[in-house]
Motif scaffolding. Structure first.
Motif, PDB file in Angstrom:
ATOM      1  N   CYS A   6       2.754   4.244  -7.731  1.00  0.00           N
ATOM      2  CA  CYS A   6       2.663   2.722  -8.233  1.00  0.00           C
ATOM      3  C   CYS A   6       1.054   2.571  -7.740  1.00  0.00           C
ATOM      4  O   CYS A   6       0.327   3.193  -7.309  1.00  0.00           O
ATOM      5  N   SER A   7       0.543   1.149  -8.352  1.00  0.00           N
ATOM      6  CA  SER A   7      -0.772   1.071  -8.332  1.00  0.00           C
ATOM      7  C   SER A   7      -1.020  -0.219  -7.348  1.00  0.00           C
ATOM      8  O   SER A   7      -0.040  -0.970  -6.887  1.00  0.00           O
ATOM      9  N   GLN A   8      -2.118  -0.575  -7.044  1.00  0.00           N
ATOM     10  CA  GLN A   8      -2.557  -1.743  -6.184  1.00  0.00           C
ATOM     11  C   GLN A   8      -1.924  -3.018  -7.240  1.00  0.00           C
ATOM     12  O   GLN A   8      -1.861  -3.737  -6.159  1.00  0.00           O
ATOM     13  N   ASP A   9      -2.004  -2.958  -8.336  1.00  0.00           N
ATOM     14  CA  ASP A   9      -2.012  -4.014  -8.896  1.00  0.00           C
ATOM     15  C   ASP A   9      -0.201  -4.437  -8.899  1.00  0.00           C
ATOM     16  O   ASP A   9       0.369  -5.332  -8.741  1.00  0.00           O
ATOM     17  N   ASP A  10       0.468  -3.226  -8.817  1.00  0.00           N
ATOM     18  CA  ASP A  10       1.886  -3.310  -8.437  1.00  0.00           C
ATOM     19  C   ASP A  10       2.231  -4.053  -7.134  1.00  0.00           C
ATOM     20  O   ASP A  10       3.110  -5.074  -6.946  1.00  0.00           O
ATOM     21  N   ASN A  70      -7.014  -8.637  -0.824  1.00  0.00           N
ATOM     22  CA  ASN A  70      -6.044  -8.436   0.424  1.00  0.00           C
ATOM     23  C   ASN A  70      -5.770  -7.066   0.427  1.00  0.00           C
ATOM     24  O   ASN A  70      -5.577  -6.492   1.426  1.00  0.00           O
ATOM     25  N   ILE A  71      -5.055  -6.688  -0.677  1.00  0.00           N
ATOM     26  CA  ILE A  71      -4.187  -5.876  -1.083  1.00  0.00           C
ATOM     27  C   ILE A  71      -5.273  -4.453  -0.994  1.00  0.00           C
ATOM     28  O   ILE A  71      -5.050  -3.326   0.035  1.00  0.00           O
ATOM     29  N   ALA A  72      -6.332  -4.597  -1.438  1.00  0.00           N
ATOM     30  CA  ALA A  72      -7.263  -3.484  -1.295  1.00  0.00           C
ATOM     31  C   ALA A  72      -7.917  -3.075   0.190  1.00  0.00           C
ATOM     32  O   ALA A  72      -7.851  -2.005   0.507  1.00  0.00           O
ATOM     33  N   LYS A 118      -6.849   0.212   2.084  1.00  0.00           N
ATOM     34  CA  LYS A 118      -8.119   0.902   2.815  1.00  0.00           C
ATOM     35  C   LYS A 118      -7.744   1.346   4.149  1.00  0.00           C
ATOM     36  O   LYS A 118      -7.867   2.424   4.509  1.00  0.00           O
ATOM     37  N   LYS A 119      -7.323   0.423   5.003  1.00  0.00           N
ATOM     38  CA  LYS A 119      -6.729   0.619   6.375  1.00  0.00           C
ATOM     39  C   LYS A 119      -5.625   1.789   6.196  1.00  0.00           C
ATOM     40  O   LYS A 119      -5.877   2.664   7.288  1.00  0.00           O
ATOM     41  N   LEU A 120      -4.651   1.615   5.396  1.00  0.00           N
ATOM     42  CA  LEU A 120      -3.584   2.735   5.413  1.00  0.00           C
ATOM     43  C   LEU A 120      -4.063   4.124   4.979  1.00  0.00           C
ATOM     44  O   LEU A 120      -3.746   5.107   5.379  1.00  0.00           O
ATOM     45  N   GLU A 121      -5.139   4.146   4.045  1.00  0.00           N
ATOM     46  CA  GLU A 121      -5.928   5.522   3.731  1.00  0.00           C
ATOM     47  C   GLU A 121      -6.810   5.973   5.002  1.00  0.00           C
ATOM     48  O   GLU A 121      -6.257   7.227   5.239  1.00  0.00           O
TER      49      GLU A 121
END
Length: 151
Positions: A53-57, A68-70, A74-77
Motif C-alpha cells: 500500500c502507499s502513503q496516499d492509501d 503527518n502520515i509522512a 519516517k518514525k516507523l521506518e
C-alpha cells in the motif's frame, strides 16, 4: 460517568465515531506502552494487511494530512517497523511493507484490539454494522474526491 449521556444527548453521530476511535487508540496504547507507537500502530496494521500500500492509501483511510502520515512513516521506518520501496510503476510513490519486527507485534496488537471490541460490546454479530460504517466511510471519501460536496 452518569453525566456523559446527558451531555452528549444531542451530539452528532460523527462525534460518537470520533470518540470511539480515540478511546480505542488510548486503550491500545495503554496496553502496550513499551512500544511507544501511538497512532502509528494503526498504520502498521494497515500496511501488514495490505503489503505494497502507499502513503496516499493511509491518507485516504485515516483522513490525516500527507505531512503527518509522512512523519509517522519516517518514525516507523527509523524504528525498523516498515520499509519503503519505490513503486516501479510510479517512481514518485513508495510501496510500504512491514518488517519482521512489525510482524512480531501484529498478533499482540490484534488481540488487544479484539479484547477492546469485546469489552465495549462489539461482537461477530455486528458484521452488518461494520459493513455499513465502512460503506459510509468510502462514500465520504468519494464525496471529497469527486468534489460533489462543494456548494
Amino acid at each position: 460517568m452518569d453525566k456523559i449521556p446527558n451531555v452528549f444527548d444531542n451530539a452528532p453521530l460523527i462525534g460518537w465515531i470520533h470518540n470511539i476511535s480515540k478511546n480505542q487508540l488510548k486503550y491500545l496504547n495503554s496496553q502496550i506502552e513499551e512500544l511507544n507507537l501511538g497512532r502509528e500502530m494503526r498504520y502498521i496494521m494497515i500496511i501488514y494487511d495490505n503489503p505494497n500500500c502507499s502513503q496516499d492509501d493511509l491518507v485516504n483511510i485515516y483522513g490525516e494530512s500527507k505531512a503527518n502520515i509522512a512523519k509517522s512513516l519516517k518514525k516507523l521506518e527509523n524504528e525498523g517497523y516498515i520499509i519503503r520501496k519505490v513503486n516501479p510503476k510510479n517512481r514518485r510513490k513508495y510501496m510500504l511493507k512491514t518488517t519482521k519486527k512489525a510482524e512480531d507485534v501484529v498478533p499482540k496488537i490484534r488481540q488487544i484490539s479484539l479484547d477492546w471490541e469485546i469489552k465495549v460490546g462489539i461482537d461477530e454479530n455486528d458484521y452488518e454494522l461494520k459493513e455499513k460504517i465502512k460503506k459510509i466511510a468510502i462514500n465520504s471519501m468519494n464525496l471529497i474526491d469527486n468534489k460533489e460536496g462543494k456548494l
